[in-house]
Design a protein around this motif. Structure first.
Motif, mmCIF file in Angstrom:
data_model
loop_
_atom_site.group_PDB
_atom_site.id
_atom_site.type_symbol
_atom_site.label_atom_id
_atom_site.label_comp_id
_atom_site.label_asym_id
_atom_site.label_seq_id
_atom_site.Cartn_x
_atom_site.Cartn_y
_atom_site.Cartn_z
ATOM 1 N N SER A 1 12.186 -12.875 8.599
ATOM 2 C CA SER A 1 11.017 -12.738 7.879
ATOM 3 C C SER A 1 10.089 -12.635 9.232
ATOM 4 O O SER A 1 10.726 -12.447 10.466
ATOM 5 N N PHE A 2 9.066 -12.559 8.444
ATOM 6 C CA PHE A 2 7.877 -12.000 9.646
ATOM 7 C C PHE A 2 7.747 -13.300 10.821
ATOM 8 O O PHE A 2 6.843 -14.355 10.391
ATOM 9 N N GLY A 3 8.703 -13.182 11.724
ATOM 10 C CA GLY A 3 8.040 -13.798 12.633
ATOM 11 C C GLY A 3 8.887 -14.902 12.755
ATOM 12 O O GLY A 3 8.929 -15.981 14.247
ATOM 13 N N PHE A 4 9.866 -15.622 11.896
ATOM 14 C CA PHE A 4 10.469 -16.489 12.348
ATOM 15 C C PHE A 4 12.483 -15.770 11.555
ATOM 16 O O PHE A 4 12.270 -15.106 10.852
ATOM 17 N N ILE A 5 13.597 -16.765 12.005
ATOM 18 C CA ILE A 5 14.596 -16.823 11.754
ATOM 19 C C ILE A 5 15.082 -18.192 10.936
ATOM 20 O O ILE A 5 14.472 -19.197 11.907
ATOM 21 N N ARG B 1 18.299 -28.061 2.882
ATOM 22 C CA ARG B 1 17.615 -27.976 4.400
ATOM 23 C C ARG B 1 17.286 -27.125 5.024
ATOM 24 O O ARG B 1 17.991 -26.328 5.519
ATOM 25 N N GLU B 2 16.267 -26.441 4.935
ATOM 26 C CA GLU B 2 15.537 -26.147 6.102
ATOM 27 C C GLU B 2 15.480 -26.203 7.455
ATOM 28 O O GLU B 2 15.174 -26.944 7.545
ATOM 29 N N HIS B 3 16.385 -24.937 8.340
ATOM 30 C CA HIS B 3 16.432 -25.115 10.414
ATOM 31 C C HIS B 3 15.448 -24.357 10.433
ATOM 32 O O HIS B 3 16.179 -23.142 9.828
ATOM 33 N N LYS B 4 14.662 -23.783 11.331
ATOM 34 C CA LYS B 4 14.539 -22.737 11.860
ATOM 35 C C LYS B 4 15.543 -22.657 13.173
ATOM 36 O O LYS B 4 15.977 -23.439 14.061
ATOM 37 N N ILE B 5 15.902 -21.095 13.650
ATOM 38 C CA ILE B 5 16.350 -20.667 14.392
ATOM 39 C C ILE B 5 15.674 -20.324 15.240
ATOM 40 O O ILE B 5 16.042 -20.839 16.673
ATOM 41 N N ALA B 6 14.651 -19.310 15.366
ATOM 42 C CA ALA B 6 13.551 -18.546 15.939
ATOM 43 C C ALA B 6 12.941 -18.711 15.657
ATOM 44 O O ALA B 6 12.364 -18.431 14.287
ATOM 45 N N ASN B 7 11.793 -18.717 16.248
ATOM 46 C CA ASN B 7 10.414 -17.664 16.315
ATOM 47 C C ASN B 7 10.483 -16.328 17.106
ATOM 48 O O ASN B 7 11.134 -16.231 17.685
ATOM 49 N N THR B 8 10.097 -15.732 16.723
ATOM 50 C CA THR B 8 10.059 -14.037 16.883
ATOM 51 C C THR B 8 8.965 -13.034 17.139
ATOM 52 O O THR B 8 8.321 -13.282 16.549
ATOM 53 N N ILE B 9 8.992 -12.395 17.869
ATOM 54 C CA ILE B 9 7.354 -11.737 18.475
ATOM 55 C C ILE B 9 7.710 -9.962 17.611
ATOM 56 O O ILE B 9 8.579 -9.337 18.471
ATOM 57 N N GLY B 10 7.610 -10.316 16.476
ATOM 58 C CA GLY B 10 7.708 -9.370 15.511
ATOM 59 C C GLY B 10 8.713 -9.637 14.690
ATOM 60 O O GLY B 10 8.150 -10.727 14.431
ATOM 61 N N VAL B 11 8.397 -8.294 13.975
ATOM 62 C CA VAL B 11 9.226 -9.091 12.347
ATOM 63 C C VAL B 11 10.840 -8.873 12.438
ATOM 64 O O VAL B 11 11.460 -7.998 13.119
ATOM 65 N N ALA B 12 11.441 -9.478 11.927
ATOM 66 C CA ALA B 12 12.994 -9.563 12.167
ATOM 67 C C ALA B 12 13.734 -9.530 10.606
ATOM 68 O O ALA B 12 12.890 -9.741 10.177
ATOM 69 N N THR B 13 13.988 -7.753 10.874
ATOM 70 C CA THR B 13 13.935 -6.925 9.257
ATOM 71 C C THR B 13 15.432 -6.932 8.835
ATOM 72 O O THR B 13 15.740 -6.702 8.140
ATOM 73 N N SER B 14 16.720 -7.830 9.652
ATOM 74 C CA SER B 14 17.826 -7.531 9.375
ATOM 75 C C SER B 14 18.312 -9.090 9.533
ATOM 76 O O SER B 14 18.446 -9.210 11.188
ATOM 77 N N ILE B 15 20.050 -9.315 9.263
ATOM 78 C CA ILE B 15 20.157 -10.917 9.876
ATOM 79 C C ILE B 15 21.580 -10.439 9.149
ATOM 80 O O ILE B 15 22.461 -9.867 8.692
ATOM 81 N N PHE B 16 22.793 -11.150 10.628
ATOM 82 C CA PHE B 16 23.777 -11.173 10.419
ATOM 83 C C PHE B 16 24.617 -12.142 10.541
ATOM 84 O O PHE B 16 24.260 -12.383 12.098
#
Length: 421
Positions: free
Chosen positions: A380-384, A45-60
């Motif tokens: 991803s593009f504008g979202f986490i 089930r998908e949940h949004k963490i955040a909108n980002t201003i810019g491309v999110a390229t890496s996550i940890f």
């Protein structure tokens, strides 16, 4: 997972706390026999963490504020270059953004580890446009603040970063790839920390793929795994041992890879390698034969897999083997998970993961909602986003070993249905 508040209470006492529907004969959830499977479309089930201003390229994902739940760290090509998202511990959790740095110019990779041994989890980054590898010291506050310390500024387009004790001296070292070299940065153990660069390779065309430290040849020390873009080779650098180890390049495959992940896919005790490529659209696993000088056999999982660029493995359906989540950056892409059937060699069944968090640059596994099941998050593009694993819920930590697993399910079966034939 946190231990049961009931400590070593008798098993039957714990069962009284279970939801009633789990105990009723004829329930839609049956705990006799095999663990029931959710329909494919409801596995996550998908949940949004955040909108980002810019491309999110890496996550940890890691517990950055030491409050017992898992937070999310991200590299973002935007005004706030590196940020972390504080998990509030609710069910499901909500996340609050905290900036770490605005000075990393196009960060492409983030990692986290306790670099200075003070018990706080610090942050690392590699950034493209300022050629910088840096670590950010965790203040230990609530919430913590971070102080930047550059490690290197002469890595031409720094792409990927990883941190681990590479040479066995109980100090956390740093690995990094860039356009012009693969290097490890030896932690000198002083304060404030300093690092000595030790170049492993200067092959041209290094870049996009991640870098890992893992015992690929099963000899007890950490080798280095990456992919060379120009030569199209997947390689590992064999650690020859010692406090200042030499590394020997070993070509694993010439299929190329924009994404890699080491995992024991066939449950034979050695590390195989998952590969995905957005150039040839191929998604495969490379079987390690387990010999001192291992040979790898390619098994294609999906071809084509359009512009595949990120991959992770974890036991998502809790049947004892490693499943896979893979993403791509194609405009019409979807996330997929591949169910491992546990055979030798394994076969994989593809399942779509529905939601908006597509075209993911990076995937990271984590237990974000504290229920003991393996979730994952995407940048991803504008979202986490994070994806809640909806595998059937096991009955709790019945054997008091600190986690919820198939041993607990077996105890449940023994008490309520008798041992399985």
């Amino acid at each position: 997972m946190k231990r049961s508040k009931h400590g070593s209470a008798p098993i039957m006492a714990k069962f009284r706390l279970l939801p009633a529907f789990m105990l009723l004969a004829g329930s839609t959830v049956s705990w006799a026999g095999d663990i029931p499977q959710q329909p494919d479309e409801s596995q996550f089930r998908e949940h949004k963490i955040a909108n980002t201003i810019g491309v999110a390229t890496s996550i940890f994902s890691i517990d950055l504020d030491a409050d017992g739940d898992i937070d999310v760290l991200a590299a973002i090509n935007g005004p706030t270059n590196i940020a972390w998202y504080e998990n509030d511990g609710a069910t499901p959790p909500s996340f609050t953004e905290h900036g770490i740095s605005t000075d990393a110019d196009f960060p492409f990779s983030v990692f986290a580890a306790d670099m200075d041994g003070d018990g706080n989890i610090d942050v690392l980054s590699a950034s493209l446009d300022d050629d910088k590898i840096a670590w950010y010291e965790n203040s230990g506050g609530s919430p913590p603040t971070f102080i930047e310390h550059p490690i290197s500024t002469n890595t031409d387009q720094a792409w990927a970063v990883f941190a681990i004790d590479l040479n066995g001296d109980e100090l956390v070292d740093v690995l990094a790839t860039s356009l012009n070299k693969i290097a490890w940065y030896q932690n000198n153990g002083d304060f404030p920390l300093t690092f000595t660069e030790r170049v492993i390779s200067t092959n041209k065309g290094l870049g996009l793929p991640p870098i890992f430290a893992a015992d690929i040849d099963n000899d007890g020390d950490l080798d280095i795994l990456t992919s060379l873009v120009e030569s199209n080779n997947v390689v590992f650098y064999r650690n020859e041992g010692g406090t200042l180890p030499d590394f020997t390049e070993v070509i694993i495959s010439d299929i190329g890879a924009s994404a890699l992940y080491p995992a024991d896919m066939d449950q034979d005790g050695d590390l195989d390698i998952l590969t995905a490529s957005f150039v040839n659209d191929r998604f495969a696993w490379l079987e390690n034969d387990g010999k001192p000088e291992p040979i790898f056999t390619e098994h294609v999982i999906s071809n084509p897999n359009d512009s595949a660029n990120s991959i992770v493995a974890s036991d998502f359906d809790y049947d004892g083997d490693q499943d896979i989540v893979v993403s791509s950056i194609a405009s019409d892409s979807t996330l997929h998970w591949y169910e491992n059937d546990g055979a030798s060699p394994p076969n994989f069944t593809e399942h779509d993961i529905m939601g908006l968090g597509q075209r993911a640059f990076s995937i990271g596994t984590a237990r974000l909602d504290g229920d003991g099941f393996n979730d994952f998050a995407t940048a991803s593009f504008g979202f986490i986003y994070w994806y809640e694993n909806l595998s059937p819920r096991l009955p709790g930590d019945l054997d008091d070993d600190g986690d919820v697993d198939l041993d607990d399910f077996a105890l449940f079966q023994t008490v309520f249905t008798g041992p399985q034939k």
